[in-house]
Design a protein around this motif. Sequence first.
Motif, PDB file in Angstrom:
ATOM      1  N   GLN A   8      34.253  26.057  41.049  1.00 53.43           N
ATOM      2  CA  GLN A   8      35.687  26.143  40.788  1.00 53.43           C
ATOM      3  C   GLN A   8      35.941  26.002  39.287  1.00 53.43           C
ATOM      4  O   GLN A   8      35.189  25.315  38.595  1.00 53.43           O
ATOM      5  CB  GLN A   8      36.412  25.020  41.536  1.00 53.43           C
ATOM      6  N   VAL A   9      36.983  26.653  38.804  1.00 51.19           N
ATOM      7  CA  VAL A   9      37.362  26.482  37.401  1.00 51.19           C
ATOM      8  C   VAL A   9      37.632  25.003  37.160  1.00 51.19           C
ATOM      9  O   VAL A   9      38.296  24.386  37.998  1.00 51.19           O
ATOM     10  CB  VAL A   9      38.630  27.319  37.112  1.00 51.19           C
ATOM     11  N   PRO A  10      37.120  24.364  36.146  1.00 48.17           N
ATOM     12  CA  PRO A  10      36.378  24.913  35.002  1.00 48.17           C
ATOM     13  C   PRO A  10      34.852  24.792  35.122  1.00 48.17           C
ATOM     14  O   PRO A  10      34.190  24.788  34.105  1.00 48.17           O
ATOM     15  CB  PRO A  10      36.873  24.013  33.876  1.00 48.17           C
ATOM     16  N   PHE A  11      34.325  24.707  36.325  1.00 51.41           N
ATOM     17  CA  PHE A  11      32.864  24.615  36.461  1.00 51.41           C
ATOM     18  C   PHE A  11      32.277  25.926  36.966  1.00 51.41           C
ATOM     19  O   PHE A  11      31.180  25.965  37.500  1.00 51.41           O
ATOM     20  CB  PHE A  11      32.480  23.491  37.431  1.00 51.41           C
ATOM     21  N   HIS A  12      33.044  26.997  36.820  1.00 54.41           N
ATOM     22  CA  HIS A  12      32.675  28.256  37.454  1.00 54.41           C
ATOM     23  C   HIS A  12      31.587  29.003  36.705  1.00 54.41           C
ATOM     24  O   HIS A  12      30.961  29.885  37.243  1.00 54.41           O
ATOM     25  CB  HIS A  12      33.904  29.149  37.473  1.00 54.41           C
ATOM     26  N   THR A  27      41.256  29.308  40.431  1.00 56.38           N
ATOM     27  CA  THR A  27      39.923  29.901  40.550  1.00 56.38           C
ATOM     28  C   THR A  27      40.005  31.296  41.170  1.00 56.38           C
ATOM     29  O   THR A  27      39.296  32.218  40.742  1.00 56.38           O
ATOM     30  CB  THR A  27      39.023  28.997  41.392  1.00 56.38           C
ATOM     31  N   LEU A  28      40.874  31.442  42.154  1.00 55.93           N
ATOM     32  CA  LEU A  28      41.036  32.753  42.792  1.00 55.93           C
ATOM     33  C   LEU A  28      41.437  33.801  41.761  1.00 55.93           C
ATOM     34  O   LEU A  28      40.818  34.868  41.647  1.00 55.93           O
ATOM     35  CB  LEU A  28      42.086  32.645  43.897  1.00 55.93           C
ATOM     36  N   LEU A  29      42.462  33.470  40.991  1.00 57.42           N
ATOM     37  CA  LEU A  29      42.938  34.443  40.007  1.00 57.42           C
ATOM     38  C   LEU A  29      41.898  34.670  38.915  1.00 57.42           C
ATOM     39  O   LEU A  29      41.654  35.800  38.488  1.00 57.42           O
ATOM     40  CB  LEU A  29      44.250  33.956  39.388  1.00 57.42           C
ATOM     41  N   LEU A  48      30.419  41.442  42.007  1.00 57.73           N
ATOM     42  CA  LEU A  48      30.352  40.676  43.253  1.00 57.73           C
ATOM     43  C   LEU A  48      30.335  39.171  42.966  1.00 57.73           C
ATOM     44  O   LEU A  48      30.988  38.391  43.670  1.00 57.73           O
ATOM     45  CB  LEU A  48      29.107  41.066  44.039  1.00 57.73           C
ATOM     46  N   ALA A  49      29.586  38.781  41.927  1.00 56.38           N
ATOM     47  CA  ALA A  49      29.510  37.360  41.599  1.00 56.38           C
ATOM     48  C   ALA A  49      30.897  36.811  41.280  1.00 56.38           C
ATOM     49  O   ALA A  49      31.275  35.727  41.737  1.00 56.38           O
ATOM     50  CB  ALA A  49      28.577  37.159  40.418  1.00 56.38           C
ATOM     51  N   GLN A  50      31.657  37.564  40.494  1.00 61.47           N
ATOM     52  CA  GLN A  50      32.992  37.075  40.134  1.00 61.47           C
ATOM     53  C   GLN A  50      33.913  37.039  41.347  1.00 61.47           C
ATOM     54  O   GLN A  50      34.744  36.141  41.474  1.00 61.47           O
ATOM     55  CB  GLN A  50      33.586  37.947  39.029  1.00 61.47           C
ATOM     56  N   THR A  51      33.760  38.027  42.249  1.00 63.27           N
ATOM     57  CA  THR A  51      34.600  37.958  43.448  1.00 63.27           C
ATOM     58  C   THR A  51      34.205  36.774  44.316  1.00 63.27           C
ATOM     59  O   THR A  51      35.043  36.229  45.034  1.00 63.27           O
ATOM     60  CB  THR A  51      34.490  39.247  44.288  1.00 63.27           C
ATOM     61  N   THR A  52      32.945  36.356  44.232  1.00 65.49           N
ATOM     62  CA  THR A  52      32.558  35.154  44.978  1.00 65.49           C
ATOM     63  C   THR A  52      33.340  33.954  44.470  1.00 65.49           C
ATOM     64  O   THR A  52      33.828  33.135  45.257  1.00 65.49           O
ATOM     65  CB  THR A  52      31.052  34.889  44.833  1.00 65.49           C
ATOM     66  N   ILE A  53      33.449  33.848  43.148  1.00 63.53           N
ATOM     67  CA  ILE A  53      34.245  32.745  42.591  1.00 63.53           C
ATOM     68  C   ILE A  53      35.662  32.805  43.149  1.00 63.53           C
ATOM     69  O   ILE A  53      36.231  31.788  43.586  1.00 63.53           O
ATOM     70  CB  ILE A  53      34.252  32.834  41.049  1.00 63.53           C
ATOM     71  N   ALA A  54      36.223  34.020  43.157  1.00 64.94           N
ATOM     72  CA  ALA A  54      37.588  34.175  43.662  1.00 64.94           C
ATOM     73  C   ALA A  54      37.671  33.742  45.129  1.00 64.94           C
ATOM     74  O   ALA A  54      38.580  32.995  45.521  1.00 64.94           O
ATOM     75  CB  ALA A  54      38.025  35.630  43.501  1.00 64.94           C
ATOM     76  N   SER A  55      36.706  34.190  45.932  1.00 61.37           N
ATOM     77  CA  SER A  55      36.745  33.855  47.354  1.00 61.37           C
ATOM     78  C   SER A  55      36.615  32.357  47.565  1.00 61.37           C
ATOM     79  O   SER A  55      37.266  31.782  48.438  1.00 61.37           O
ATOM     80  CB  SER A  55      35.618  34.574  48.086  1.00 61.37           C
ATOM     81  N   LEU A  56      35.771  31.723  46.752  1.00 66.16           N
ATOM     82  CA  LEU A  56      35.627  30.273  46.867  1.00 66.16           C
ATOM     83  C   LEU A  56      36.947  29.595  46.540  1.00 66.16           C
ATOM     84  O   LEU A  56      37.342  28.616  47.194  1.00 66.16           O
ATOM     85  CB  LEU A  56      34.522  29.772  45.937  1.00 66.16           C
ATOM     86  N   GLY A  57      37.633  30.123  45.542  1.00 66.53           N
ATOM     87  CA  GLY A  57      38.936  29.579  45.207  1.00 66.53           C
ATOM     88  C   GLY A  57      39.891  29.695  46.384  1.00 66.53           C
ATOM     89  O   GLY A  57      40.619  28.750  46.723  1.00 66.53           O
ATOM     90  N   LEU A  58      39.852  30.849  47.018  1.00 66.07           N
ATOM     91  CA  LEU A  58      40.728  31.059  48.172  1.00 66.07           C
ATOM     92  C   LEU A  58      40.413  30.062  49.284  1.00 66.07           C
ATOM     93  O   LEU A  58      41.321  29.482  49.897  1.00 66.07           O
ATOM     94  CB  LEU A  58      40.544  32.498  48.668  1.00 66.07           C
ATOM     95  N   ILE A  92      51.944  33.949  46.879  1.00 68.09           N
ATOM     96  CA  ILE A  92      51.932  35.002  45.854  1.00 68.09           C
ATOM     97  C   ILE A  92      50.532  35.128  45.263  1.00 68.09           C
ATOM     98  O   ILE A  92      49.989  36.227  45.111  1.00 68.09           O
ATOM     99  CB  ILE A  92      52.960  34.674  44.761  1.00 68.09           C
ATOM    100  N   VAL A  93      49.942  33.962  44.935  1.00 67.57           N
ATOM    101  CA  VAL A  93      48.594  33.975  44.375  1.00 67.57           C
ATOM    102  C   VAL A  93      47.622  34.621  45.338  1.00 67.57           C
ATOM    103  O   VAL A  93      46.789  35.455  44.957  1.00 67.57           O
ATOM    104  CB  VAL A  93      48.160  32.528  44.040  1.00 67.57           C
ATOM    105  N   ALA A  94      47.739  34.263  46.619  1.00 64.62           N
ATOM    106  CA  ALA A  94      46.799  34.772  47.608  1.00 64.62           C
ATOM    107  C   ALA A  94      46.935  36.276  47.759  1.00 64.62           C
ATOM    108  O   ALA A  94      45.933  37.003  47.839  1.00 64.62           O
ATOM    109  CB  ALA A  94      47.025  34.082  48.944  1.00 64.62           C
ATOM    110  N   VAL A  95      48.163  36.765  47.799  1.00 69.85           N
ATOM    111  CA  VAL A  95      48.361  38.208  47.947  1.00 69.85           C
ATOM    112  C   VAL A  95      47.781  38.943  46.736  1.00 69.85           C
ATOM    113  O   VAL A  95      47.046  39.928  46.867  1.00 69.85           O
ATOM    114  CB  VAL A  95      49.860  38.532  48.123  1.00 69.85           C
ATOM    115  N   LEU A  96      48.102  38.420  45.565  1.00 67.96           N
ATOM    116  CA  LEU A  96      47.585  39.044  44.341  1.00 67.96           C
ATOM    117  C   LEU A  96      46.058  39.042  44.334  1.00 67.96           C
ATOM    118  O   LEU A  96      45.418  40.080  44.115  1.00 67.96           O
ATOM    119  CB  LEU A  96      48.092  38.271  43.129  1.00 67.96           C
TER     120      LEU A  96
END
Lengths: 819, 140, 125
Positions: free
Chosen positions: A228-232, A286-288, A304-314, A414-418
């Motif tokens: 998670q941000v800031p340990f991403h 983290t998602l954004l 894909l790696a960056q989308t993993t960070i996003a998914s973890l945030g979600l 809003i964050v989730a939809v974006l």
Amino acid sequence: MPFRPDLLLALLPVAPLLLALVAAGMTLVLRRFAGVLLAVLPAAMFAYLATLVERVAGGEIILVHLDWIVSYGIGLDLRLDGLSLVFAMTISGIGAVVLIYAGGYLRGHPDLGRLLALLLGFTGAMLGLVLADNLVLLFVFWEATSVFSFLLIGFDRGRQAARRAAVQALLVTGIGGLALLLGAVLLAAMTGTWRVSDLLAGGSLGGTAGYLPALLLVLLAAFTKSAQVPFHFWLPNAMEAPTPVSAFLHSATMVQAGIYLLARLSPVLGGTEAWTGALVAVGGVTLLWGAVAALRQTDLKLMLAQTTIASLGLLVLMLGLGSDAAVSAAMLYFVGHALYKAALFMVVGAIDHATGTRELGALSGLARRMPLSFLAAAGAALSMLGLPLTLGYFGKEELYLALGGSGLELAALIVAVLGNGVLGGIALAIAIRPFLGPIVQTPKRAHEAGLSLLLGPLVLAAAGIGAAVLIGWFGMMAIAPAASAVAGRAVASHLSLVPDFGSLALWLSLLTWGVAAATFARLDQLRTLLRRVQGAVRFTFDAAFDRAMFGLIRLAGAVTRFIHHGRLELYVVTVFGLLALALFVPMLSYRALPPWPLLPQLRFYEWGIFALAAAGLVALLLARTRLGAIVALGVQGLAVALVYLVFGAPDLAFTQLVVEVLAVVILTLVMTRLALDRRDPREIEDLLRDGTLAVLCGVGLTAALLLVLSHPLDPRLAEFFTAHSVPEAHGRNIVNVIIVDFRGLDTLGEISVVLAAGIAVLALLRRSKPAAMPVLPTTVRKPRRRPPIVLVPALSVPDLKAQAAHPVEAKLRPDGSGA
Amino acid sequence: MNSLLFRTMAPVIVAAMLVFSLYLLLRGHNEPGGGFVGGLIAAAAMALLGMANGVMATRRALHFDALNYAGVGVLLAALAGVLSVFYDVPFLTGLWAEVQLFGTPISVSTPMLFDLGVYLTVFGSIVSVVLALEAGGEGA
Amino acid sequence: MEVALAILAGLFFATAIWFLLSRGIIRMLLGLVVLGNATHLLIFTAGRVTREVAPIVPVGLQVPALATANPLPQALILTAIVIGFAMFTFLLVLAYRAYRTLDADDTASMRLAEPEDGPRPPLSY
């Protein structure tokens, strides 16, 4: 003990670890079949877990207990409930596929065995983590996953980038591990139990005294592990690992360990404002962050790696909300994400394998050459995009159902939809851009991947769709029990395949797809824009990590330099300063000063001996020449020998006397070649310091000795030796009997030391020249000529003579070049 | 070190010292003496010989490299301990026997062997060091 | 008389430490010899002293008729003297070699193992 089938549960973490020990050896024999055959174990574990699904869905919690550290109440406790089951099945299932995939991906690679062994070990650690019912056990497996991931990420150990990524992942997750340990200790101290089951039964700790620190520690652990941000920043770097590793670590394992921890402890720590606020805020950011970072990439794997960070945030965001629908959504999303993300990683690996590149811009029209890969990619991407009939769809729907109430939830919505929209756009890009369009030239001529590389993505993509088709059953059997475990209360499954057109969620899904389509259409423009922004900001967490690391190393160097300054006289001052403290502090603080010594009653010759000793010491102190010093040394030694003689120790007196004679001989031999400074080189303040220290130590030792003398002596040992010397050892000289008989083993050791000292002295003397030791580190060391090693008389004598004849030549020149 | 008197008398003194050192070794179990002091005195004797007659002559007189004496000494001492294995007693347990030598009973024992080991070790180590130093000192 | 020995041991210690604190290796070696003697005296005195009666059993007796000196410290010191001498020899030769190699007997200028500006820790992975 009757056989309890549930004990098989204990084999889940153990068996892969054991198999890992022999996996490398097996790979040498099995070669290309190694991956497939080793995958049998996780597959069998998956099947075994599948047999338990109905029991767990029925509300049963399977517990296993083995004694471990009984005195601390720490056992090898395992717990299988809905949450553990979902995680364990995902891990073992994907683990089996990944092993097969790895066998194909690195076919013929000399280190394939190591990779397979590490993957198996990692599977075991991960299974142990999700099954552990004890905080200590949980921590142990948590650390084990950190260590295995370190080894896996640094698999290609010859490359600096891989080493750096591995060290970074280990350090970041290691900090989290320490936090987890502290948190676990705190939780145990607060509740009096190490068992997770007891913690869960105890309910929420919100509002108790230690709650906030415990929460912060657990969150630090989870956030570092789950990037998670800031340990991403460690997660994208971990892409240095071979693709099978990435597919495993970043879909179902490793990073999900943090999610698991949050889900597991959510009944204990969740439900408070602090929990919700922290998780929703960090998860949302983290998602954004991940979504935006993914847009910047052109490398498919890094995307894909960056989308993993996003998914973890979600996922973190969902767990933070904590409502029934939100935790159901989290579980759905976890499974769906694991399936599609592993599949996509594997497809990207297959593309890399087939074409030699992973650059988005360099790939096009692969669908005709790699139709099956395209099928798998499309299936997985649909789930990532969240189209109906995929698990991703239901995960998204559930989430949208859960949101919309309060202001926080609206913001989260809003964050989730974006975020979901951007992820969908990336999914489209990964599935469409490399496969459709005109065929282009690639570094290697593209060809369809082999069966072992295709099996994984196809199975996983199909599983994502299959589970969605059977969503009613899947929801009841897997998601509802898991969600119940996370929520700490029964959560009913209301999932059904029929979309509800009346609900807002469907319209939000449509909006998400709209964002996805827009993102896909404008991907290149967005990337250019974002890269420009990044170029303007300059700061990256990654670089900050390096600065912190190197700062730490410099600090360590500076501290070492300060303590380990290399000035001998200061080391000695430290030693004797501490000696003086150790002598005086206890004596003064316990007021245990020795009785004031009375004037000793000595005979006249005894006075003479003492005076001789003192005179010897004074002469030594005042000696200005080598000869004077040697004579003075002899005088004090002689006086000591006389002391022994008059106080009943003739053996000692003899020995001391001979030693003194020999010492004078040897000193004379050596000292004729050494200069004794006429003047003490010390400054006056150094002299004062050293004098004070010497006097203090001397007085202190005398006082300590007087103190010892004021207490009665325990004579048992001496009496034993005296009584048994003649009857048992047939010797009348008790001292000699002690040396050669009673304490013979000591003496044997001591004469060995004497021999060793003799050998060492000869070794020092026998080198014909002083070794060309470089004075400056930069000086080139000359190859040293060494005399052949022959016992002394034959060769060493001429050598020594040669050395002695040209002592000046043999000396080291200041430039370090030797003679 | 070149006085005629010293060179002439040295062998006599050395011989006397060596005999004395053996005497100390043998009586050590019952009277003051023993392997340590005996070895030291013998070593002093050889140092004296080295000064008087030169290192080469002393090395020849020793027949073996001085360090070999030390090695043999440690081995002897260890052997004295190992012997106890055959009598099923712990390592280094003293064993005693009486031997008739020309009609005189002489008691031999493993502690005596052990003490001889100590004597040789001390003698060998120190002699090797002293001779090496004396050799290095010639002509310097 | 034990008091006198205790004071003498203190004198030996003070002298030894004074020499050990000096920066010249020769003086430090002298200090080591004195330190050895000081320690032996310490052990000897702590085991209590008696005048003249050596710990030797008279011929024909199983145990000494009179109280004798404590044999245990004597045994300890006896081996310590010889080992101390062996170690002293080693250190002396070591110092000699160091002097020959580095051309210095001041420890402040003997910085081969820990040079003044040694290499910095590596800043890389």
